[in-house]
Design an enzyme around this catalytic site. Structure first.
Site, PDB file in Angstrom:
ATOM      1  N   HIS A  63       1.225   9.711   1.223  1.00 20.69           N
ATOM      2  CA  HIS A  63       1.820  10.462   2.231  1.00 20.69           C
ATOM      3  C   HIS A  63       2.821  10.723   2.050  1.00 20.69           C
ATOM      4  O   HIS A  63       3.800   9.636   2.858  1.00 20.69           O
ATOM      5  CB  HIS A  63       0.815   9.987   3.513  1.00 20.69           C
ATOM      6  N   PHE A  64       3.632  11.496   1.165  1.00 22.06           N
ATOM      7  CA  PHE A  64       4.865  11.648   1.589  1.00 22.06           C
ATOM      8  C   PHE A  64       5.678  13.620   2.288  1.00 22.06           C
ATOM      9  O   PHE A  64       6.783  13.283   2.489  1.00 22.06           O
ATOM     10  CB  PHE A  64       5.724  11.674   0.286  1.00 22.06           C
ATOM     11  N   ARG A  65       4.568  13.352   3.197  1.00 20.37           N
ATOM     12  CA  ARG A  65       4.874  14.934   4.151  1.00 20.37           C
ATOM     13  C   ARG A  65       5.278  15.974   4.075  1.00 20.37           C
ATOM     14  O   ARG A  65       5.691  16.531   4.604  1.00 20.37           O
ATOM     15  CB  ARG A  65       5.807  13.990   5.554  1.00 20.37           C
ATOM     16  N   ASN A  95      -3.510  15.690   2.355  1.00 23.59           N
ATOM     17  CA  ASN A  95      -3.293  16.714   4.007  1.00 23.59           C
ATOM     18  C   ASN A  95      -2.401  16.078   4.231  1.00 23.59           C
ATOM     19  O   ASN A  95      -1.661  16.414   5.435  1.00 23.59           O
ATOM     20  CB  ASN A  95      -3.754  15.791   4.683  1.00 23.59           C
ATOM     21  N   HIS A 237      -8.931   2.641   0.042  1.00 18.52           N
ATOM     22  CA  HIS A 237      -8.966   1.475   1.074  1.00 18.52           C
ATOM     23  C   HIS A 237      -9.857   0.559   1.475  1.00 18.52           C
ATOM     24  O   HIS A 237     -10.034   0.431   2.857  1.00 18.52           O
ATOM     25  CB  HIS A 237      -8.313   2.405   1.783  1.00 18.52           C
ATOM     26  N   ASN A 284      -6.403   4.046   9.670  1.00 16.54           N
ATOM     27  CA  ASN A 284      -7.544   4.250   8.854  1.00 16.54           C
ATOM     28  C   ASN A 284      -7.218   4.232   7.516  1.00 16.54           C
ATOM     29  O   ASN A 284      -7.301   4.711   6.895  1.00 16.54           O
ATOM     30  CB  ASN A 284      -8.155   5.679   9.675  1.00 16.54           C
ATOM     31  N   ASP A 311      -0.950   3.834   0.458  1.00 17.13           N
ATOM     32  CA  ASP A 311      -1.943   4.565   1.839  1.00 17.13           C
ATOM     33  C   ASP A 311      -0.018   4.440   2.632  1.00 17.13           C
ATOM     34  O   ASP A 311      -0.439   4.800   4.020  1.00 17.13           O
ATOM     35  CB  ASP A 311      -2.556   3.763   1.964  1.00 17.13           C
TER      36      ASP A 311
END
Length: 446
Positions: A63-65, A95, A237, A284, A311
């Protein structure tokens, strides 16, 4: 580009370690032999001095945002950290803000990466309860796959309509990757924790709230549906010993229809670490018990689990330092994953050959990535040199993440990455980024 000749390396590839040389011409591996002589005067010679030479890690979940959450991270900052950590290709999740749930928004992310990414890249398309028409437009040759949040999502990306889930599984030709935690179970457990503790829930309750049973219920349902529909399912995961028994090792990877991943943090930490690390190791799915970690290691080594990923999901230190109910889940990992795995090798947990299989070979096979993930002539020169005897300690001063912190702070690793090559370019050398690389869009042989 000048030719690069890597001499005296311990080359790790397809289950073997051999001593030899590797010649890089332009962006590919041109020759592999026991000894190679420089063919031109402008050849750059790197003496590996017996260090391991491995194919760069292909991280199938980060997730590199970017876009929308760039106060935490950007594709540029995190891909740079990834290259420093020996990760030469990544697959990023949908996301972000806005979420990549239309073709147009997905291509916007590809456009950003084309301009800024240090590493090679692809992105997952995001499924929702109401975007099946967009899902069916995605070209499997150009996109890594489809991500479904079957629990623990942001925005509107929780896919919880059973009819929609079955329709997606039945109709898409994309590889489906899932986050599996049963939302109803988590809500029930959270309500019980709030009733007992109020807003001041101890972090030690996290693996009880996001319980092993929540994971198993969701994973088993996804697998049952994949078997029913024939969908190609990849479960992200795994965090529990119980889930590992849902997966098989009877077929070679390229013939498997149902596969699994484990992340570095679930192999390293246990619930005993919450006392020291607090919300900094709130993920999570949650980090769980020692027995769960042991089960994950067993399944990884006997090939029920196919891939190791990170992750990587950075948040600011201020955000992570909140009380349990307000602290977001996730943490930065791409810079330190490989060295953590080599530390686990030193402790007898995993062989170097298995590390390479799970971080490079298998992601390339599973996602059908073209010409990457192996040290083979004609393949892209995404390579990493590792000195197995060069102790160093993770400190704030040597962290490359934009968020500026790491769950591994204070940890001393025995091995150290000395060189990373991306598409034949030496990008990282002995603690410094030496050449500005531009990653390429991954392509898929589907």
């Amino acid at each position: 580009m000048h030719p690069i000749l890597i001499k005296n390396a311990r080359i790790v590839n397809e289950g073997t370690i051999t001593e030899g040389d590797v010649l890089i011409l332009n962006d590919v591996i041109a020759e592999i032999a026991s000894t190679i002589s420089a063919k031109t005067g402008d050849t750059k010679i790197i003496d590996a001095d017996g260090h391991y030479l491995i194919p760069g890690m292909i991280d199938d979940q980060v997730h590199f945002r970017e876009p929308g959450l760039t106060h935490k991270a950007t594709i540029e900052t995190e891909s740079r950290a990834a290259v420093a950590g020996g990760i030469t290709s990544f697959i990023e999740m949908p996301n972000t803000v806005p979420q990549a749930t239309t073709i147009e928004l997905l291509e916007d992310k590809f456009a950003i990466a084309k301009q800024t990414s240090w590493a090679n890249y692809s992105f997952m398309f995001g499924g929702t309860n109401n975007n099946i028409d967009e899902i069916l437009k995605v070209d499997p040759k150009k996109v890594a796959g489809l991500k479904l949040f079957l629990g623990s999502s942001t925005g509107n990306m929780l896919v919880d309509d059973p009819k929609t889930i079955e329709e997606i599984f039945s109709k898409t030709k994309l590889l489906i990757s899932t986050h599996c935690e049963d939302e109803a179970t988590i809500k029930k457990n959270m309500a019980a924790a709030i009733e007992k503790y109020g807003e001041d829930i101890p972090i030690s309750e996290h693996p009880k709230i996001r319980s092993a049973e929540a994971c198993y219920i969701s994973s088993s349902k996804a697998i049952e549906l994949a078997k029913k529909t024939g969908a190609r399912l990849h479960v992200f995961h795994l965090s529990t010993e119980k889930e590992t028994h849902l997966f098989k090792n009877k077929l070679p990877l390229h013939k498997k229809k149902i596969t699994a991943e484990v992340c570095v943090h679930h192999l390293w930490f246990t619930d005993e670490d919450y006392a020291e690390k607090g919300t900094h190791i709130k993920w999570n799915p949650a980090v769980k018990s020692e027995a769960d970690r042991e089960g994950l290691w067993k399944a990884l080594n006997d090939d029920r689990i196919d891939i190791i990923a990170t992750d990587h999901a950075p948040h600011t230190l201020e955000e992570k330092s909140n009380v349990y109910t307000k602290a977001p889940s996730g943490g930065p990992l791409v810079q330190h994953a490989i060295e953590a795995l080599f530390e686990m090798h030193r402790r007898g947990r995993i062989s170097v050959e298995k590390i390479v299989q799970k971080t490079a070979h298998n992601p390339a096979i599973l996602f059908e990535i073209e010409n990457r993930g192996f040290i083979k002539e004609g393949y892209k020169a995404d390579l990493v040199l590792i000195n197995p005897n060069a102790p160093w300690t993770v400190t704030k001063e040597n962290i490359a993440y934009k968020c500026g912190w790491s769950p591994f702070e204070g940890t001393t690793f025995t091995s150290r990455i000395t060189h990373t090559f991306v598409n034949g370019v030496l990008a990282y050398e002995n603690g410094k980024m030496v050449t500005r690389t531009h990653g390429e869009r991954l392509t898929f042989a589907r």
